[in-house]
Design a protein around this motif. Structure first.
Motif, PDB file in Angstrom:
ATOM      1  N   ALA A  97       0.843  -1.188   0.000  1.00 51.84           N
ATOM      2  CA  ALA A  97       0.000   0.000   0.000  1.00 51.84           C
ATOM      3  C   ALA A  97       0.876   1.235   0.000  1.00 51.84           C
ATOM      4  O   ALA A  97       1.824   1.335   0.769  1.00 51.84           O
ATOM      5  N   PRO A  98       0.592   2.200  -0.880  1.00 49.74           N
ATOM      6  CA  PRO A  98       1.427   3.403  -0.932  1.00 49.74           C
ATOM      7  C   PRO A  98       1.456   4.162   0.387  1.00 49.74           C
ATOM      8  O   PRO A  98       2.437   4.801   0.715  1.00 49.74           O
ATOM      9  N   ASP A  99       0.398   4.104   1.183  1.00 49.67           N
ATOM     10  CA  ASP A  99       0.382   4.824   2.452  1.00 49.67           C
ATOM     11  C   ASP A  99       1.491   4.346   3.386  1.00 49.67           C
ATOM     12  O   ASP A  99       2.099   5.141   4.081  1.00 49.67           O
ATOM     13  N   ILE A 100       1.749   3.058   3.413  1.00 52.33           N
ATOM     14  CA  ILE A 100       2.801   2.543   4.290  1.00 52.33           C
ATOM     15  C   ILE A 100       4.161   3.060   3.846  1.00 52.33           C
ATOM     16  O   ILE A 100       4.980   3.444   4.674  1.00 52.33           O
TER      17      ILE A 100
ATOM     18  N   LEU B 215       5.962  -4.121   4.931  1.00 53.28           N
ATOM     19  CA  LEU B 215       4.545  -4.316   5.225  1.00 53.28           C
ATOM     20  C   LEU B 215       3.687  -4.078   3.997  1.00 53.28           C
ATOM     21  O   LEU B 215       4.018  -3.249   3.141  1.00 53.28           O
ATOM     22  N   HIS B 216       2.558  -4.770   3.952  1.00 54.33           N
ATOM     23  CA  HIS B 216       1.656  -4.669   2.812  1.00 54.33           C
ATOM     24  C   HIS B 216       0.509  -3.697   3.087  1.00 54.33           C
ATOM     25  O   HIS B 216       0.225  -2.820   2.283  1.00 54.33           O
ATOM     26  N   GLU B 217      -0.168  -3.862   4.220  1.00 53.80           N
ATOM     27  CA  GLU B 217      -1.284  -2.968   4.523  1.00 53.80           C
ATOM     28  C   GLU B 217      -1.555  -2.931   6.018  1.00 53.80           C
ATOM     29  O   GLU B 217      -1.127  -3.810   6.761  1.00 53.80           O
TER      30      GLU B 217
ATOM     31  N   GLU C 135      -5.462   3.923  19.177  1.00 54.57           N
ATOM     32  CA  GLU C 135      -4.511   4.628  20.034  1.00 54.57           C
ATOM     33  C   GLU C 135      -3.489   3.677  20.659  1.00 54.57           C
ATOM     34  O   GLU C 135      -2.338   4.038  20.842  1.00 54.57           O
ATOM     35  N   ARG C 136      -3.885   2.468  20.936  1.00 50.05           N
ATOM     36  CA  ARG C 136      -3.023   1.527  21.662  1.00 50.05           C
ATOM     37  C   ARG C 136      -2.122   0.676  20.773  1.00 50.05           C
ATOM     38  O   ARG C 136      -1.023   0.299  21.180  1.00 50.05           O
ATOM     39  N   GLY C 137      -2.586   0.344  19.563  1.00 49.35           N
ATOM     40  CA  GLY C 137      -1.775  -0.561  18.764  1.00 49.35           C
ATOM     41  C   GLY C 137      -2.173  -0.609  17.302  1.00 49.35           C
ATOM     42  O   GLY C 137      -3.019   0.165  16.844  1.00 49.35           O
ATOM     43  N   ILE C 138      -1.548  -1.546  16.597  1.00 47.12           N
ATOM     44  CA  ILE C 138      -1.724  -1.651  15.153  1.00 47.12           C
ATOM     45  C   ILE C 138      -1.647  -3.120  14.742  1.00 47.12           C
ATOM     46  O   ILE C 138      -0.957  -3.919  15.397  1.00 47.12           O
ATOM     47  N   VAL C 139      -2.361  -3.438  13.676  1.00 45.97           N
ATOM     48  CA  VAL C 139      -2.287  -4.760  13.063  1.00 45.97           C
ATOM     49  C   VAL C 139      -2.023  -4.538  11.581  1.00 45.97           C
ATOM     50  O   VAL C 139      -2.779  -3.832  10.910  1.00 45.97           O
ATOM     51  N   CYS C 140      -0.934  -5.115  11.088  1.00 45.30           N
ATOM     52  CA  CYS C 140      -0.553  -4.985   9.681  1.00 45.30           C
ATOM     53  C   CYS C 140      -0.431  -6.374   9.064  1.00 45.30           C
ATOM     54  O   CYS C 140      -0.270  -7.365   9.775  1.00 45.30           O
TER      55      CYS C 140
END
Length: 142
Positions: free
Chosen positions: A2-5, A18-20, A26-31
């Motif tokens: 993904a261009p955003d990453i 990373l792909h997307e 606020e606490r975390g992220i899943v990629c």
């Protein structure tokens, strides 16, 4: 990818792993990532992507999370300050057929010092986990 990453991590080209982003709060992220299967993955050594390379996947997820959360008023760079309690459940990642799920959760945010816990999975299988400490600084700061 993904261009955003690509805009949110300090790496470009094949080093942007990373792909997307599947979820961020606020606490975390899943990629997700599929670059572990790429023959030109720059973290491969002798044709193998060791499981320890997952630490870089986690660090990039952390960088994306920080960028999305807007920590600081200037562009930030993160300096990896330490890696702790890493548990490898597999020896390598390149032979994992499923996409990787990279989860990172902010455990401590003390000014520019951050501590994240991370887990990397493929399907329901946990591949590695641990903690990453990072110190943020303004881009170009000494």
């Amino acid at each position: 990818m993904a261009p955003d990453i690509a805009r949110l991590v300090p790496h470009s080209g094949p080093m942007c792993l990373l792909h997307e982003v599947a979820h961020s709060d606020e606490r975390g992220i899943v990629c997700s990532a599929v670059s572990h299967r790429a023959p030109d993955n720059p973290l491969r050594h002798a044709g193998i992507l060791p499981a320890l390379a997952g630490i870089e996947y986690a660090a990039q997820a952390l960088a994306v999370h920080c960028a999305l959360r807007g920590r600081g008023t200037q562009p930030l760079q993160g300096l990896l300050a330490g890696v702790r309690e890493v548990v490898l459940h597999v020896p390598r990642l390149d032979d994992i057929e499923a996409p990787l799920t990279v989860r990172a959760e902010c455990l401590v945010a003390n000014g520019p010092r951050l501590l994240y816990g991370f887990v990397i999975e493929a399907g329901e299988r946990e591949l590695l986990n641990g903690r990453v400490a990072v110190v943020l600084r303004a881009a170009g700061a000494a």
